[in-house]
Design a protein around this motif. Structure first.
Motif, short mmCIF file in Angstrom:
data_model
loop_
_atom_site.label_atom_id
_atom_site.label_comp_id
_atom_site.label_asym_id
_atom_site.label_seq_id
_atom_site.Cartn_x
_atom_site.Cartn_y
_atom_site.Cartn_z
N VAL A 48 1.10 -1.09 -0.21
CA VAL A 48 -0.08 -0.27 0.03
C VAL A 48 1.03 1.30 -0.44
O VAL A 48 0.14 2.17 -0.30
N ALA A 49 2.11 1.07 -0.01
CA ALA A 49 2.82 2.24 0.31
C ALA A 49 3.47 3.05 -1.42
O ALA A 49 2.58 4.01 -1.03
N THR A 50 2.81 2.90 -2.27
CA THR A 50 2.91 3.47 -3.29
C THR A 50 1.18 4.64 -3.18
O THR A 50 1.32 5.60 -3.65
N PHE A 51 0.01 4.04 -3.04
CA PHE A 51 -0.81 4.67 -2.22
C PHE A 51 -0.59 6.30 -1.66
O PHE A 51 -1.07 7.36 -1.89
N ALA A 52 0.00 5.71 -0.29
CA ALA A 52 0.10 7.11 0.65
C ALA A 52 1.21 8.09 0.20
O ALA A 52 0.65 8.73 0.61
N GLN A 53 2.11 7.85 -1.14
CA GLN A 53 3.20 8.51 -1.08
C GLN A 53 2.79 9.78 -2.08
O GLN A 53 3.15 10.48 -1.76
N THR A 54 1.37 9.97 -2.67
CA THR A 54 0.78 11.06 -3.77
C THR A 54 0.65 12.07 -2.03
O THR A 54 0.44 12.84 -3.37
N THR A 55 0.22 11.74 -1.09
CA THR A 55 0.36 13.36 -0.19
C THR A 55 1.37 13.69 -0.38
O THR A 55 1.21 14.86 0.23
N GLN A 56 2.84 13.30 -1.01
CA GLN A 56 3.70 14.46 -0.61
C GLN A 56 3.35 15.29 -1.89
O GLN A 56 4.42 16.52 -2.21
N TRP A 57 2.36 15.55 -2.82
CA TRP A 57 1.76 16.14 -3.54
C TRP A 57 1.40 17.17 -4.08
O TRP A 57 0.09 16.25 -3.10
N ARG A 58 1.50 18.19 -4.16
CA ARG A 58 0.03 19.50 -3.72
C ARG A 58 -0.99 19.00 -5.69
O ARG A 58 -2.31 18.58 -5.14
N ASP A 59 -0.28 19.15 -6.44
CA ASP A 59 -1.14 18.03 -7.52
C ASP A 59 -0.30 17.03 -8.79
O ASP A 59 1.44 17.19 -8.43
N ILE A 60 -0.79 16.56 -9.34
CA ILE A 60 0.38 15.50 -10.22
C ILE A 60 -0.63 15.96 -11.69
O ILE A 60 -2.00 15.83 -11.74
N TYR A 61 0.18 16.79 -12.38
CA TYR A 61 -0.44 17.54 -13.54
C TYR A 61 0.06 17.00 -15.13
O TYR A 61 1.74 16.07 -14.79
#
Length: 452
Positions: free
Chosen positions: A19-32
């Motif tokens: 599940v690690a890759t799902f938690a990592q998205t909190t590091q970004w303000r946005d993914i463009y």
């Protein structure tokens, strides 16, 4: 106690890291997602960032050949506070990594470590082999600090690279998938980390990144090594090529390349067909020279038919001397054909050899079962032994030679159970494993590994 810790570590990795890759998205303000006319400057301005801030969040943009393309994923970082800026300044002033020979080696593993599919299960076994090697090295006084990240096929590895501990690694084993190689290589170049690509991938990244160690060779490289070994090993033999009528075979590059090499040296050979009548089949063989037989397929049914035809040939004329030159595929058939391999003085070109009769191999397999309560998967090469061999080689090398370790012939540091290593520089890029062997099944019922 240490074994229990390592055993439990694998279970934690296989379950929680998925599940690690799902938690990592909190590091970004946005993914463009980049559009056709976007530029790095324009995207930075859109989010009120400096170009340096945007590039730092997307390390692949630092490459000299990088060009922003439509559809590219761009990570948009949060704007930096004064505290962030000060922390970065202090980090930049941090001294270089201390000599790895005087401390625990920081090991990273970035592979699909999950139970979702075959890739994950194989890589979990490979990782277990690394852990067993680390436990063995601990007894030898070599300390390790292992961090593992689950990086499945659909993961953007750049999200993994921002995790705590990644930039502190001395060596990273991974990735498994070609699309993840370049961003990991750029990251390793930035932080001076040795990067081991443990399994076959496509692409030429090893030519562009000096910190890469690519373990497995391309099919083209293995084919040329096989041709060279044949020419050296059989200078006075008469070659007999047998067409096995296998439309699915991919061995044509070897057989055609070998025939061209024989022709260039003025050496004669014959071509026959597996379905040829007995008289025509037997005429292809020399009575004055020893013969070496080459099939144009590596499949078992055609091998079986060939062995029947060779038995019939020898029954009619026992004086005909015959050897077989095979393919790495044949190693999968040794349980069935081992006696025939010995009978026909067989040579198999390969870059690994799983020796089930080796006492050290048997001991490792028994320990694996004790640790993880299951046998290694039936595969060639064995994945746990592959991880064990690679960890032994690279971690011993770092411990002995430090940052200067290149894995060359002059720096051999361990005796492998399954896969030998020595690396050669690819141009101005990284290191490619150049090991090659012929596994020789002698008529005396012994086996020798001839290294090149």
């Amino acid at each position: 106690m240490m074994r229990n810790i390592l055993r439990n570590m694998v279970l934690i990795v296989a379950c929680s890291l998925s599940v690690a890759t799902f938690a990592q998205t909190t590091q970004w303000r946005d993914i463009y997602t980049a559009k056709k006319k976007d530029t790095i400057y324009g995207i930075a301005k859109k989010y009120n960032l400096t170009v340096d801030e945007l590039v730092s969040a997307n390390p692949e943009m630092k490459g000299d050949d990088y060009k922003l393309k439509k559809g590219d994923t761009v990570f948009i970082p949060f704007q930096k506070t004064k505290a962030d800026i000060e922390a970065e300044r202090q980090k930049q002033q941090k001294p270089e990594k201390s000599d790895v020979r005087t401390r625990a080696i920081r090991v990273g593993v970035m592979l699909p470590l999950h139970d979702v599919d075959g890739d994950g299960r194989r890589m979990v076994e490979y990782y277990r082999g690394i852990l067993m090697a680390c436990d063995s090295l601990r007894v030898k006084g070599i300390s390790t600090d292992v961090h593992a990240w689950n990086v499945p096929i659909d993961a953007d590895i750049r999200q993994t690279l921002i995790q705590q501990g990644a930039s502190d690694c001395d060596i990273i084993f991974g990735p498994l998938y070609t699309k993840q190689v370049k961003p990991l290589a750029e990251f390793c170049r930035t932080y001076d980390i040795k990067m081991v690509i443990p399994f076959s991938i496509s692409g030429d990244d090893v030519q562009n990144f000096p910190q890469i160690f690519q373990v497995y060779q391309s099919n083209e490289m293995q084919t040329q090594e096989s041709i060279n070994a044949f020419m050296e090993r059989f200078p006075s033999h008469h070659a007999v090529f047998i067409d096995c009528n296998d439309s699915t075979s991919r061995k044509g590059s070897f057989t055609m390349g070998l025939r061209k090499q024989l022709e260039s040296k003025g050496r004669t050979f014959n071509i026959t067909n597996l379905q040829s009548p007995d008289d025509a089949f037997q005429k292809a063989f020399s009575r004055t020279q020893p013969n070496v037989v080459i099939l144009n397929t590596g499949r078992s049914p055609q091998l079986n038919q060939t062995l029947v035809r060779l038995d019939q040939l020898r029954q009619r004329d026992a004086s005909v001397a015959v050897s077989l030159f095979g393919y790495i595929d044949w190693l999968m058939y040794t349980k069935v054909y081992a006696d025939y391999f010995h009978k026909y003085d067989t040579y198999i070109p390969t870059n690994f050899f799983y020796n089930a009769n080796s006492h050290s191999t048997q001991a490792l397999e028994q320990n694996y079962k004790k640790w993880f309560h299951q046998d290694m998967q039936y595969a060639l090469p064995r994945f746990a032994i592959t991880g064990y061999d690679q960890a032994q080689f690279f971690l011993r090398g770092l411990h002995q030679f430090g940052a200067e370790f290149q894995g060359t012939k002059q720096q051999r540091v361990s005796s492998p159970m399954q896969t030998p290593f020595y690396f050669e520089r690819v141009g101005q890029g990284g290191m490619q494993n150049a090991t090659f062997m012929l596994i020789h099944y002698k008529p005396s019922k012994t086996i020798e590994a001839i290294s090149y």
